[in-house]
Design a protein around this motif. Structure first.
Motif, PDB file in Angstrom:
ATOM      1  N   LYS A  56       0.814  -1.210   0.000  1.00 59.35           N
ATOM      2  CA  LYS A  56       0.000   0.000   0.000  1.00 59.35           C
ATOM      3  C   LYS A  56       0.851   1.265   0.000  1.00 59.35           C
ATOM      4  CE  LYS A  56      -4.260  -1.962   1.713  1.00 59.35           C
ATOM      5  NZ  LYS A  56      -5.331  -1.953   2.740  1.00 59.35           N
ATOM      6  N   ARG A  57       2.096   1.131   0.425  1.00 57.00           N
ATOM      7  CA  ARG A  57       3.007   2.254   0.276  1.00 57.00           C
ATOM      8  C   ARG A  57       3.240   2.545  -1.201  1.00 57.00           C
ATOM      9  NH1 ARG A  57       9.260   2.731   2.545  1.00 57.00           N
ATOM     10  NH2 ARG A  57       9.587   4.891   1.863  1.00 57.00           N
ATOM     11  N   SER A  58       3.418   1.488  -1.995  1.00 60.04           N
ATOM     12  CA  SER A  58       3.611   1.676  -3.433  1.00 60.04           C
ATOM     13  C   SER A  58       2.365   2.294  -4.064  1.00 60.04           C
ATOM     14  CB  SER A  58       3.938   0.343  -4.104  1.00 60.04           C
ATOM     15  OG  SER A  58       2.826  -0.531  -4.113  1.00 60.04           O
ATOM     16  N   ARG A  59       1.196   1.890  -3.613  1.00 60.61           N
ATOM     17  CA  ARG A  59      -0.055   2.466  -4.126  1.00 60.61           C
ATOM     18  C   ARG A  59      -0.137   3.960  -3.814  1.00 60.61           C
ATOM     19  NH1 ARG A  59      -5.919   0.651  -1.599  1.00 60.61           N
ATOM     20  NH2 ARG A  59      -7.033   2.595  -2.001  1.00 60.61           N
ATOM     21  N   TYR A  60       0.245   4.331  -2.593  1.00 64.82           N
ATOM     22  CA  TYR A  60       0.156   5.743  -2.189  1.00 64.82           C
ATOM     23  C   TYR A  60       1.200   6.585  -2.923  1.00 64.82           C
ATOM     24  CZ  TYR A  60      -0.821   9.627   1.002  1.00 64.82           C
ATOM     25  OH  TYR A  60      -1.197  10.842   1.530  1.00 64.82           O
ATOM     26  N   TYR A  61       2.393   6.023  -3.104  1.00 57.37           N
ATOM     27  CA  TYR A  61       3.436   6.746  -3.834  1.00 57.37           C
ATOM     28  C   TYR A  61       2.999   7.020  -5.268  1.00 57.37           C
ATOM     29  CZ  TYR A  61       7.110   6.500  -0.277  1.00 57.37           C
ATOM     30  OH  TYR A  61       7.867   6.674   0.842  1.00 57.37           O
ATOM     31  N   ILE A  84       7.244   3.158 -10.518  1.00 53.98           N
ATOM     32  CA  ILE A  84       7.591   3.187  -9.103  1.00 53.98           C
ATOM     33  C   ILE A  84       8.479   1.972  -8.855  1.00 53.98           C
ATOM     34  CG2 ILE A  84       6.742   3.181  -6.734  1.00 53.98           C
ATOM     35  CD1 ILE A  84       5.819   5.624  -8.241  1.00 53.98           C
ATOM     36  N   ILE A  85       9.729   2.211  -8.478  1.00 52.11           N
ATOM     37  CA  ILE A  85      10.705   1.130  -8.367  1.00 52.11           C
ATOM     38  C   ILE A  85      11.255   1.075  -6.944  1.00 52.11           C
ATOM     39  CG2 ILE A  85      12.884   0.212  -9.237  1.00 52.11           C
ATOM     40  CD1 ILE A  85      12.376   1.799 -11.828  1.00 52.11           C
ATOM     41  N   PHE A  86      11.001  -0.045  -6.279  1.00 49.45           N
ATOM     42  CA  PHE A  86      11.537  -0.277  -4.945  1.00 49.45           C
ATOM     43  C   PHE A  86      12.714  -1.245  -5.051  1.00 49.45           C
ATOM     44  CE2 PHE A  86       7.262   1.149  -4.000  1.00 49.45           C
ATOM     45  CZ  PHE A  86       7.444   1.954  -2.879  1.00 49.45           C
ATOM     46  N   ILE A  87      13.901  -0.796  -4.634  1.00 50.66           N
ATOM     47  CA  ILE A  87      15.080  -1.648  -4.607  1.00 50.66           C
ATOM     48  C   ILE A  87      15.129  -2.286  -3.223  1.00 50.66           C
ATOM     49  CG2 ILE A  87      17.580  -1.742  -4.873  1.00 50.66           C
ATOM     50  CD1 ILE A  87      17.325   0.936  -6.437  1.00 50.66           C
ATOM     51  N   CYS A  88      14.814  -3.568  -3.146  1.00 53.85           N
ATOM     52  CA  CYS A  88      14.643  -4.259  -1.865  1.00 53.85           C
ATOM     53  C   CYS A  88      15.809  -5.208  -1.600  1.00 53.85           C
ATOM     54  CB  CYS A  88      13.339  -5.058  -1.853  1.00 53.85           C
ATOM     55  SG  CYS A  88      11.858  -4.073  -2.192  1.00 53.85           S
ATOM     56  N   ALA A 118       1.163   3.040 -15.933  1.00 54.82           N
ATOM     57  CA  ALA A 118       1.726   3.044 -14.582  1.00 54.82           C
ATOM     58  C   ALA A 118       2.272   1.659 -14.262  1.00 54.82           C
ATOM     59  CB  ALA A 118       0.665   3.445 -13.562  1.00 54.82           C
ATOM     60  N   THR A 119       3.527   1.601 -13.865  1.00 49.85           N
ATOM     61  CA  THR A 119       4.184   0.330 -13.577  1.00 49.85           C
ATOM     62  C   THR A 119       4.836   0.388 -12.205  1.00 49.85           C
ATOM     63  OG1 THR A 119       4.700   0.039 -15.933  1.00 49.85           O
ATOM     64  CG2 THR A 119       5.908  -1.342 -14.375  1.00 49.85           C
ATOM     65  N   THR A 120       4.674  -0.687 -11.449  1.00 50.73           N
ATOM     66  CA  THR A 120       5.361  -0.814 -10.163  1.00 50.73           C
ATOM     67  C   THR A 120       6.310  -1.994 -10.238  1.00 50.73           C
ATOM     68  OG1 THR A 120       3.465   0.072  -8.936  1.00 50.73           O
ATOM     69  CG2 THR A 120       5.079  -1.191  -7.682  1.00 50.73           C
ATOM     70  N   MET A 121       7.546  -1.779  -9.804  1.00 47.19           N
ATOM     71  CA  MET A 121       8.560  -2.834  -9.858  1.00 47.19           C
ATOM     72  C   MET A 121       9.230  -2.991  -8.499  1.00 47.19           C
ATOM     73  SD  MET A 121      10.363  -1.906 -13.526  1.00 47.19           S
ATOM     74  CE  MET A 121      11.218  -3.465 -13.653  1.00 47.19           C
ATOM     75  N   LEU A 122       9.382  -4.225  -8.080  1.00 47.51           N
ATOM     76  CA  LEU A 122      10.173  -4.551  -6.901  1.00 47.51           C
ATOM     77  C   LEU A 122      11.437  -5.257  -7.366  1.00 47.51           C
ATOM     78  CD1 LEU A 122       7.430  -3.937  -5.538  1.00 47.51           C
ATOM     79  CD2 LEU A 122       7.879  -5.833  -3.967  1.00 47.51           C
ATOM     80  N   LEU A 123      12.586  -4.613  -7.167  1.00 43.01           N
ATOM     81  CA  LEU A 123      13.861  -5.220  -7.519  1.00 43.01           C
ATOM     82  C   LEU A 123      14.378  -5.974  -6.298  1.00 43.01           C
ATOM     83  CD1 LEU A 123      15.653  -2.361  -9.513  1.00 43.01           C
ATOM     84  CD2 LEU A 123      13.872  -3.949 -10.247  1.00 43.01           C
TER      85      LEU A 123
END
Length: 236
Positions: A56-61, A84-88, A118-123
């Motif tokens: 939901k953080r990614s959704r809000y961002y 939206i790219i989160f480097i985890c 709109a694209t969300t990616m978790l690396l």
């Protein structure tokens, strides 16, 4: 593509009642595609709900990034493509993928994709399989173990070494850390004050239902007489 815009530590705060955010890095390329990159070192949970906050953080961002990119009076189709790219440094889904990419699809027909760009990616730096470039794999190795294996990570390592020796940058970084700490403390104080006010309001409502006077309730809860009278009017 060429980068024609970059901003670090960008604050987006729609209004004083909304949850503001500070984005690590915003990059725009020469095709006006915007990328938000965030570094995630912990897979945090909300202690009150025991749920992970990242989805939901990614959704809000995404929502606030769109809010910031579309000006008043502009048509919706001017919203640029976004990533939206989160480097985890952890595997959120525990599937072993190097990358998890998300777009909106129709549940009734999974071949239909909503073309909202709109694209969300978790690396996942702990990943073990999937198709990624040599440079991205070397970046994972650098993040995980500080190993330099390519020219790309050599550039990163050289830049970090330079910044560590630059006293001006170090001073600015320390000032930024202090500012962020002040903001967190301020947010905690505001949250505590709101919680205390809500508790006093709930107590006042119970005391009103018990027939106590407005004056006595104001003394017992630290609310003003006007606030208690407003609560009484709402109940009636």
């Amino acid at each position: 593509a060429d980068i024609n815009y970059i901003e670090a530590e960008k604050t987006i705060d729609p209004n004083y009642t909304s949850h503001g955010i500070r984005l690590d890095i915003i990059v725009a390329d020469d095709k006006n595609t915007h990328y938000n990159l965030e570094m995630q070192v912990k897979n945090n949970k909300n202690p009150h709900t025991d749920t992970y906050v990242l989805p939901k953080r990614s959704r809000y961002y995404q929502a606030l990034l769109d809010f910031d990119l579309l000006q008043a009076g502009q048509p919706y189709d001017l919203l640029p493509p976004t990533f939206i790219i989160f480097i985890c440094v952890f595997d959120f889904f525990e599937k072993g993928n190097y990358v998890y990419t998300f777009k909106k699809r129709c549940l009734e027909d999974l071949e239909l994709e909503l073309p909202d760009e709109a694209t969300t990616m978790l690396l996942n730096t702990k990943g073990t399989h999937g198709n990624i470039s040599k440079d991205l794999k070397s970046f994972y190795d650098y993040v995980n173990n500080h190993i330099v294996t390519t020219d790309f990570t050599k550039q990163i390592d050289d830049e970090i070494s330079y910044l560590k020796l630059d006293t001006k940058v170090r001073r600015e970084y320390m000032l930024m850390e202090a500012r962020l700490l002040d903001e967190r403390r301020e947010g905690e104080a505001v949250g505590f004050a709101k919680g205390e006010t809500n508790a006093n309001t709930a107590t006042a409502k119970r005391l009103l239902s018990m027939g106590l006077t407005v004056q006595d309730i104001a003394k017992a809860t630290s609310l003003s007489i006007e606030q208690v009278e407003a609560l009484k009017a709402d109940q009636t």
